[in-house]
Design an enzyme around this catalytic site. Structure first.
Site, PDB file in Angstrom:
ATOM      1  N   HIS A  34       0.824  -1.211   0.000  1.00 49.49           N
ATOM      2  CA  HIS A  34       0.000   0.000   0.000  1.00 49.49           C
ATOM      3  C   HIS A  34       0.858   1.261   0.000  1.00 49.49           C
ATOM      4  CE1 HIS A  34      -3.651   2.318   0.859  1.00 49.49           C
ATOM      5  NE2 HIS A  34      -2.950   2.988   1.755  1.00 49.49           N
ATOM      6  N   LYS A  76      -6.146  14.741  -6.784  1.00 50.05           N
ATOM      7  CA  LYS A  76      -5.533  13.484  -6.388  1.00 50.05           C
ATOM      8  C   LYS A  76      -6.629  12.455  -6.207  1.00 50.05           C
ATOM      9  CE  LYS A  76      -1.902  11.169  -4.494  1.00 50.05           C
ATOM     10  NZ  LYS A  76      -1.457  11.388  -3.115  1.00 50.05           N
ATOM     11  N   HIS A  80     -10.042   3.362  -1.082  1.00 51.51           N
ATOM     12  CA  HIS A  80     -10.273   2.880   0.283  1.00 51.51           C
ATOM     13  C   HIS A  80     -11.135   1.627   0.193  1.00 51.51           C
ATOM     14  CE1 HIS A  80      -9.621   4.830   4.434  1.00 51.51           C
ATOM     15  NE2 HIS A  80      -8.484   4.776   3.776  1.00 51.51           N
ATOM     16  N   ARG A 101      -6.919  15.727   2.842  1.00 54.25           N
ATOM     17  CA  ARG A 101      -5.662  16.129   3.492  1.00 54.25           C
ATOM     18  C   ARG A 101      -4.489  16.114   2.513  1.00 54.25           C
ATOM     19  NH1 ARG A 101      -7.912  12.945   7.214  1.00 54.25           N
ATOM     20  NH2 ARG A 101      -6.419  11.241   6.888  1.00 54.25           N
ATOM     21  N   GLN A 296      -6.861   9.051  11.969  1.00 54.66           N
ATOM     22  CA  GLN A 296      -7.195  10.022  10.922  1.00 54.66           C
ATOM     23  C   GLN A 296      -7.092  11.464  11.418  1.00 54.66           C
ATOM     24  OE1 GLN A 296      -8.397   9.037   7.377  1.00 54.66           O
ATOM     25  NE2 GLN A 296      -6.827   7.785   8.339  1.00 54.66           N
ATOM     26  N   ASP A 472      -5.019   8.540 -12.222  1.00 57.35           N
ATOM     27  CA  ASP A 472      -5.591   7.214 -12.470  1.00 57.35           C
ATOM     28  C   ASP A 472      -5.564   6.374 -11.205  1.00 57.35           C
ATOM     29  OD1 ASP A 472      -3.323   4.877 -12.657  1.00 57.35           O
ATOM     30  OD2 ASP A 472      -2.483   6.844 -13.126  1.00 57.35           O
TER      31      ASP A 472
END
EC number: 6.3.5.3
Length: 697
Positions: A34, A76, A80, A101, A296, A472
C-alpha cells in the site's frame, strides 16, 4: 502483513544486525504494498507526467497544474477498498478525509470531491448494505467539512459484492504564492497536528496489502474512524498556516513510519523523532504502535524554529491538538526515541525503498463474441435502459450537498462532467470527470484502460472543457496471480498509450492490489479522472435539449458491442473486445465542441448503453422528448441492435438550431420515439423513462 524472508534478509544486511521491534514496525508499514508500490512502481514510471503546465507531478502527496498565470489546481485520487468492505461507513468517510488532506499539503483549499464507486448487485443484501453505507459515509463527511461532491461514476457487477471499489478524488485551488515553499534544512522541526494517536487504523496499510476473506470482519480495528469536525478545522488551519510553515505532509497510510521515511528521503536529510512526545488518545500505546498508528485527521507540519510560535498560535486558535515530535538532522538516518532511549535507528536509504518485486505474468484471450440473434428491439431497449449501469444516479447524488461552496456550475445529473467556477479568475472554470469500465478491462486490460481514459477525456470535452491533466487508479487482485499481474502491466501500457496520444499528462495515481474475496479476484478496475479548463463557465454544455432543437450525432458507429451493456443485459454475455480507440477523432471532438459551444443548447457523449442510452438520458434530463431516426446515424452495418447499443468511441449527441455531424431527429413533445425510417422501434413517455431509468438505493 509479515515481511518476506528475503525482505528480512535485506533489512538485516542493511542494519548489520537484527531489527528491533520498533524498526520492524517501521518496515512492516512503509514496505507494505500500500505504501511502497514495490510490485508496481517500476511500471508506473513509464507513465508520461510532464507538460509545460505541470508544476509538480507524481511523487509527493499532491500535484500542481497551472491553469492560469499564478493559479494552480491540484487533484488526487485515493482508494479505500479494503476498509469499505468491512466497515463501509467509516471506510468511505476516511477515504474522503484522507484525500482532502493530501490536497491540503500544497496549501490548497479543497473545492470539490468526485467518487468512483463499484458495488455488487443491489438485489444482494450484502452488496446493498455496503452501497448504502458507503454513500452515507461519503455524504456525511463531505457535507460536514463543506466540500461538495460534484460527480463521479457508479458501476454494479457481481465481482464487487464483497469487495467494493471505493475511489475518491479531491480537487483544490491555490495561488502560486500560497504553496508551502519547501527548502527544509537541518534544525527544522516536525510538528504533528490533529487527533491524538490511538489504535484505530493500526496496521491499516498492511491490511490493505492482503486479500479479503470471510474472517476479514475481524480486521475492523484496522479501519480508521472519521472525525469531520477535526477535518474541517485542519482545512481552515492550513489556509492561514502556509505563511508559517515550510512543508506539509498528510499523516495517513503507514502512519508516522511512512511520513518520517518519506520526509527524510525527499529532503536528503535525517530525522530524529521522540515517539513518546506525540499526543495520544490512548496512553496504553507503545512505541511500535505509535509509529504505525493511522489515526485520521492528522497532518505533519515542517517549520523552522523561528516559525514555530506562528504555527502554535494558529493551532491554538483553531483548537487543534499538536506535538513537536522531532527535527531534521544531517545524519541521513531515521532515529526513533522512546522516553530518552533509542528504539530505532535506520539509514534513510534502507527505510525509504522496499526492494522491488516483479511477478510472473500470463496473458489470456477474452471469450470470443458468438453469433447472436437480433432480439425484439423494444424489449432490448427496455432492458438496457433499466440497467443499474445506465440508470440515472439521482438516488446517490441527491444525498450529496453539491452546492456547498457555490462554485458548482454544472451539477450532478446535468451534464457529462462537473463544471466548477474559479472565482479567483472571473468566469474561468475547471471541468472534471472520472470513468471506469471493469468489463472492458477484464476483456482487454490495455484497451480497457485506454477506453477509460478517452471516455473521461471525451466527457470533459463535450461539457466544454479543454483536457489538461489526468490521475488514475488501477485496482486488481493479487499480483502473485500471473494473470492479474499481466492485467496490471497491460493497464499501465494502455494508460501510457492514451496519455501520450492525447497529450494529457498523468500527474498522479493510486494502485490497489489484493482486491479479492476468497480465491476470486475482481475484474480489473482502471479509473481515470481527467481535468480540463473552460474559459467561461456560463458557456458550459449540459446534457439537455429544448423543444424544437435539432438532434445531431457526431462520429461513426461501428458494430462494437464487445463487453457492452447490451451484451450483458440482453444476452448475459461478457465477451468480445472493447471498442477500438481513435485518438485523432477524440481530439477532434475537443476542437468541434469549442467551435460550436456558444451555439448549442447541450451535448452528451455516447458511451455505456450506446446511442439509445444517450438519447434517453438527454430526454430525462431535459424533461422533453424527441423523435429520432437512428438509421440516419453514420455507420457501415445493418443490424439495428448494434446501431442502437454499440459503444463505439468518438461520438457525441448535440442539440441546437444547428449542430455538428448529422441531423438525426428533432426534440419536442413528451415522448422519446426511436425509429428507422418510417418504422417505429421504441416509444416511451419522458415520465416513463424516468421511472424505467431510476436507481433504487
Amino acid at each position: 502483513m509479515a515481511l518476506s524472508r528475503e525482505e528480512l534478509e535485506v533489512i538485516e544486511r542493511g542494519l548489520g544486525r537484527p531489527p528491533s521491534e520498533v524498526e520492524l514496525a517501521l518496515f512492516r508499514s512503509h514496505w507494505s504494498e500500500h505504501c511502497s508500490y514495490k510490485s508496481t512502481r517500476m511500471w508506473l514510471r513509464r507513465l508520461p507526467s510532464r507538460a509545460p503546465w505541470v508544476v509538480r507531478g507524481p511523487g509527493t502527496d499532491a500535484p500542481l497544474v497551472e491553469i492560469a498565470e499564478g493559479l494552480f489546481v491540484t487533484f488526487k485520487i485515493e482508494s479505500h477498498n479494503h476498509p469499505s468492505a468491512v466497515d463501509p461507513y467509516n471506510g468511505a468517510a476516511t477515504g474522503v478525509g484522507g484525500i482532502i488532506r493530501d490536497i491540503l499539503t500544497v496549501g490548497a483549499r479543497p473545492v470539490a470531491l468526485l467518487v468512483n464507486l463499484h458495488f455488487g448487485p443491489l438485489d444482494h443484501p450484502h452488496a446493498r448494505w455496503i452501497a448504502s453505507n458507503v454513500v452515507r459515509g461519503i455524504s456525511d463527511y463531505g457535507n460536514r467539512v463543506g466540500v461538495p461532491v460534484v460527480g463521479g461514476e457508479t458501476w454494479f457487477d457481481e465481482d464487487f459484492t464483497y469487495t467494493p471499489i471505493v475511489l475518491a478524488t479531491c480537487v483544490g485551488v491555490v495561488e502560486k504564492g500560497k504553496v508551502p515553499p519547501g527548502g527544509v534544512e537541518t534544525g527544522d522541526l516536525i510538528v504533528v497536528a490533529g487527533l491524538g494517536a490511538d489504535k484505530s487504523g493500526l496496521g491499516g496499510s498492511a491490511f490493505a496489502s492482503k486479500t479479503l476473506r470471510e474472517e476479514s470482519e475481524e480486521d475492523l480495528g484496522a479501519v480508521q474512524v472519521a472525525d469531520p469536525l477535526m477535518g474541517k478545522k485542519l482545512i481552515d488551519l492550513v489556509q492561514e498556516a502556509v505563511g508559517c510553515v515550510k512543508f506539509i505532509k498528510d499523516l495517513g497510510g503507514g502512519g508516522l513510519a511512512t511520513a518520517l521515511a518519506e520526509l527524510a528521503e525527499w529532503f536528503g536529510l535525517g530525522v530524529e523523532a521522540e515517539l513518546d512526545k506525540i499526543h495520544m488518545s490512548d496512553r496504553e500505546m507503545g512505541p511500535a504502535e505509535v509509529l504505525s498508528s493511522e489515526t485520521q485527521e492528522r497532518l505533519v507540519f515542517v517549520v523552522s524554529p523561528q516559525g514555530l510560535e506562528c504555527l502554535k498560535s494558529l493551532l491554538e486558535k483553531y483548537e487543534v491538538p499538536y506535538s513537536v515530535v522531532g527535527r531534521f538532522v544531517k545524519s541521513g538516518r531515521v532515529r526513533l526515541l522512546w522516553r530518552g532511549e533509542v528504539v530505532g535507528d535506520v539509514p534513510v536509504w534502507l527505510a525509504a525503498k522496499a526492494p522491488e518485486m516483479v511477478w510472473p505474468r500470463e496473458s489470456y484471450e477474452p471469450p470470443p463474441l458468438p453469433e447472436i440473434p437480433e432480439p425484439p428491439i423494444d424489449k432490448a431497449v427496455e432492458l438496457v435502459l433499466s440497467s443499474p449501469n445506465v440508470a440515472v444516479k439521482e438516488a446517490i447524488y441527491r444525498r450529496f450537498d453539491f452546492d456547498v461552496g457555490v462554485r458548482t456550475a454544472v451539477k450532478p445529473g446535468e451534464g457529462d462532467a462537473a463544471v466548477l467556477k474559479l472565482y479567483e479568475r472571473g468566469n474561468l472554470g475547471i471541468v472534471v470527470k472520472g470513468d471506469a469500465n471493469p468489463r472492458y478491462a477484464y476483456l482487454d486490460p490495455r484497451l480497457g484502460a485506454a477506453n477509460a481514459f478517452v471516455k473521461a477525456y471525451r466527457n470533459v470535452a463535450v461539457a466544454g472543457g479543454v483536457p489538461k491533466a489526468a490521475v488514475d487508479s488501477i485496482n486488481v487482485g493479487s499480483p502473485a496471480r500471473p494473470a492479474v499481474y499481466w492485467q496490471f502491466v497491460e493497464a499501465v501500457e494502455g494508460l501510457k498509450e492514451a496519455a501520450e496520444a492525447l497529450g494529457v499528462p498523468i500527474v498522479g495515481g493510486k494502485v490497489s492490489l489484493y482486491n479479492e474475496y476468497g480465491d476470486r479476484p475482481i475484474k480489473p478496475t482502471v479509473a481515470v479522472v481527467v481535468l480540463g479548463v473552460i474559459d467561461d463557465v456560463s458557456t458550459a454544455l449540459r446534457a439537455l435539449w429544448r423543444d424544437g432543437d435539432g438532434v445531431y450525432l457526431w462520429g461513426f458507429t461501428r458494430g462494437e458491442v464487445g463487453g457492452s451493456e447490451y451484451m450483458y443485459r440482453v444476452h448475459r454475455l461478457v465477451a468480445g473486445r472493447p471498442p477500438s480507440v481513435d485518438y485523432a477523432a477524440e481530439k477532434r471532438i475537443v476542437e468541434e465542441v469549442q467551435r460550436w459551444r456558444g451555439r448549442l443548447t447541450g451535448a452528451k457523449d455516447v458511451g455505456v448503453g450506446g446511442l439509445a442510452a444517450a438519447l434517453a438520458k438527454m430526454a430525462v434530463a431535459s424533461g422533453v422528448g424527441a423523435d429520432v431516426d437512428v438509421c440516419k446515424a453514420p455507420t457501415d452495418m445493418g443490424r439495428l441492435d448494434y446501431l442502437l447499443f454499440s459503444e463505439s468511441n468518438g461520438r457525441f449527441v448535440a442539440a441546437g438550431e444547428e449542430g455538428p455531424g448529422v441531423k438525426i431527429g428533432v426534440a419536442g413533445g413528451d415522448r422519446l420515439v426511436l425509429r428507422c425510417g418510417s418504422t417505429q422501434l421504441f416509444s416511451r413517455s419522458v415520465d416513463g423513462l424516468k421511472e424505467l431509468m431510476s436507481l433504487g438505493l
